[in-house]
Design a protein around this motif. Structure first.
Motif, PDB file in Angstrom:
ATOM      1  N   ARG A 124       0.659  -1.086   0.023  1.00 33.96           N
ATOM      2  CA  ARG A 124      -0.082  -0.005  -0.221  1.00 33.96           C
ATOM      3  C   ARG A 124       0.701   1.040   0.104  1.00 33.96           C
ATOM      4  O   ARG A 124       2.146   1.291  -1.473  1.00 33.96           O
ATOM      5  CB  ARG A 124      -0.973  -0.148   1.057  1.00 33.96           C
ATOM      6  CG  ARG A 124      -2.222  -1.282   1.335  1.00 33.96           C
ATOM      7  CD  ARG A 124      -2.936  -1.340   2.318  1.00 33.96           C
ATOM      8  NE  ARG A 124      -4.327  -2.622   2.112  1.00 33.96           N
ATOM      9  CZ  ARG A 124      -4.698  -3.179   2.085  1.00 33.96           C
ATOM     10  NH1 ARG A 124      -4.653  -2.479   4.008  1.00 33.96           N
ATOM     11  NH2 ARG A 124      -5.571  -3.963   1.982  1.00 33.96           N
ATOM     12  N   GLY A 135      -2.733  -6.891   0.453  1.00 30.82           N
ATOM     13  CA  GLY A 135      -2.358  -6.157   1.743  1.00 30.82           C
ATOM     14  C   GLY A 135      -2.237  -7.157   3.126  1.00 30.82           C
ATOM     15  O   GLY A 135      -1.546  -6.826   4.073  1.00 30.82           O
ATOM     16  N   ASP A 162      -0.895 -10.070   8.141  1.00 34.88           N
ATOM     17  CA  ASP A 162      -1.808  -8.775   7.358  1.00 34.88           C
ATOM     18  C   ASP A 162      -1.846  -7.489   7.514  1.00 34.88           C
ATOM     19  O   ASP A 162      -1.859  -6.964   9.109  1.00 34.88           O
ATOM     20  CB  ASP A 162      -3.050  -9.245   7.579  1.00 34.88           C
ATOM     21  CG  ASP A 162      -4.492  -8.062   6.930  1.00 34.88           C
ATOM     22  OD1 ASP A 162      -4.381  -7.036   6.652  1.00 34.88           O
ATOM     23  OD2 ASP A 162      -5.221  -8.906   6.707  1.00 34.88           O
ATOM     24  N   SER A 165      -3.589  -5.212   8.098  1.00 29.45           N
ATOM     25  CA  SER A 165      -4.830  -4.614   8.791  1.00 29.45           C
ATOM     26  C   SER A 165      -4.917  -5.275  10.301  1.00 29.45           C
ATOM     27  O   SER A 165      -5.985  -5.077  10.738  1.00 29.45           O
ATOM     28  CB  SER A 165      -5.847  -5.172   7.511  1.00 29.45           C
ATOM     29  OG  SER A 165      -6.438  -6.034   7.315  1.00 29.45           O
ATOM     30  N   SER A 197      -3.124  -7.897  13.459  1.00 28.37           N
ATOM     31  CA  SER A 197      -2.538  -6.994  15.062  1.00 28.37           C
ATOM     32  C   SER A 197      -1.218  -8.120  14.911  1.00 28.37           C
ATOM     33  O   SER A 197      -0.195  -7.553  16.114  1.00 28.37           O
ATOM     34  CB  SER A 197      -3.060  -7.370  16.212  1.00 28.37           C
ATOM     35  OG  SER A 197      -3.745  -9.021  16.168  1.00 28.37           O
TER      36      SER A 197
END
Length: 215
Positions: free
Chosen positions: A76, A138, A154, A156, A158
């Protein structure tokens, strides 16, 4: 790609940016620059405009905690720096014995806002020295650089989780090629193994991101 121990200070670390599946017209790279004659250096990140061929001033200087033998990947709008290690550092367990001490840490910066500085991301499951890395959908994948085959994160989420190696692959006699390739139409990562015993076996496996399975 990674910067390894003993490589010249002019060595460049190149990371091509990609956002929403569209290849950007900017190349991110990290240049090692010596700071003294004792072998110390700093690593500065720049951009190269592929149309105008202009190189930017320093966007951000690498965090000194990163050390050497790290790898980097763009996911990203962030650059992630993974693993690596240090030597002769009294603060590390093996620093006194002049051995390389691998790290599990991960740092990142937003290349749209480099003034925000480096941030520490969740650590990998295990320390990895100069791992092979790739970003897809991602997620960040880190292979080898440790006795554990691979890790996935990932961005997004933790935390990291270990990847299971492909079935019927003897990791004791094979090692992973750095030629990883992401095949977006099929949502798979192509992983090429090379033999160490020169028997002419060069298996190619596909890891399917959605089903988390090997073929």
């Amino acid at each position: 790609m990674g910067l390894g121990l003993g490589e010249p200070c002019s060595k460049k670390l190149k990371v091509m940016g990609e956002r929403d599946g569209v290849l950007l017209k900017t190349l991110l790279f990290c240049a090692q620059k010596p700071t003294d004659r004792e072998g110390h250096f700093k690593a500065d990140w720049h951009t190269l405009n592929l149309e105008t061929r202009e190189i930017s001033p320093t966007l951000i200087t690498m965090s000194p905690e990163v050390g050497i033998g790290f790898s980097a990947v763009v996911c990203r709008n962030h650059v992630y720096v993974l693993g690596g290690g240090c030597s002769m550092d009294p603060s590390c367990p093996d620093g006194e014995t002049r051995k390389i001490h691998s790290h599990d840490h991960v740092f990142c910066f937003d290349y749209d806002h480099p003034d925000h500085g480096w941030k520490q991301a969740p650590r990998m499951s295990v320390p990895r020295w100069n791992p092979m890395v790739l970003a897809a959908e991602g997620k960040i994948y880190a292979f080898m650089g440790s006795e554990q085959f691979g890790d996935v994160f990932d961005v997004s989420g933790s935390g990291w989780k270990l990847l299971t190696p492909p079935p019927d692959v003897d990791m004791a006699s094979l090692h992973l090629s750095r030629l990883l390739h992401y095949d977006p139409p099929r949502s798979r990562i192509l992983v090429h193994f090379e033999t160490q015993d020169f028997r002419g076996k060069y298996p190619l496996y596909a890891y399917y991101v959605d089903s988390e399975s090997w073929e």
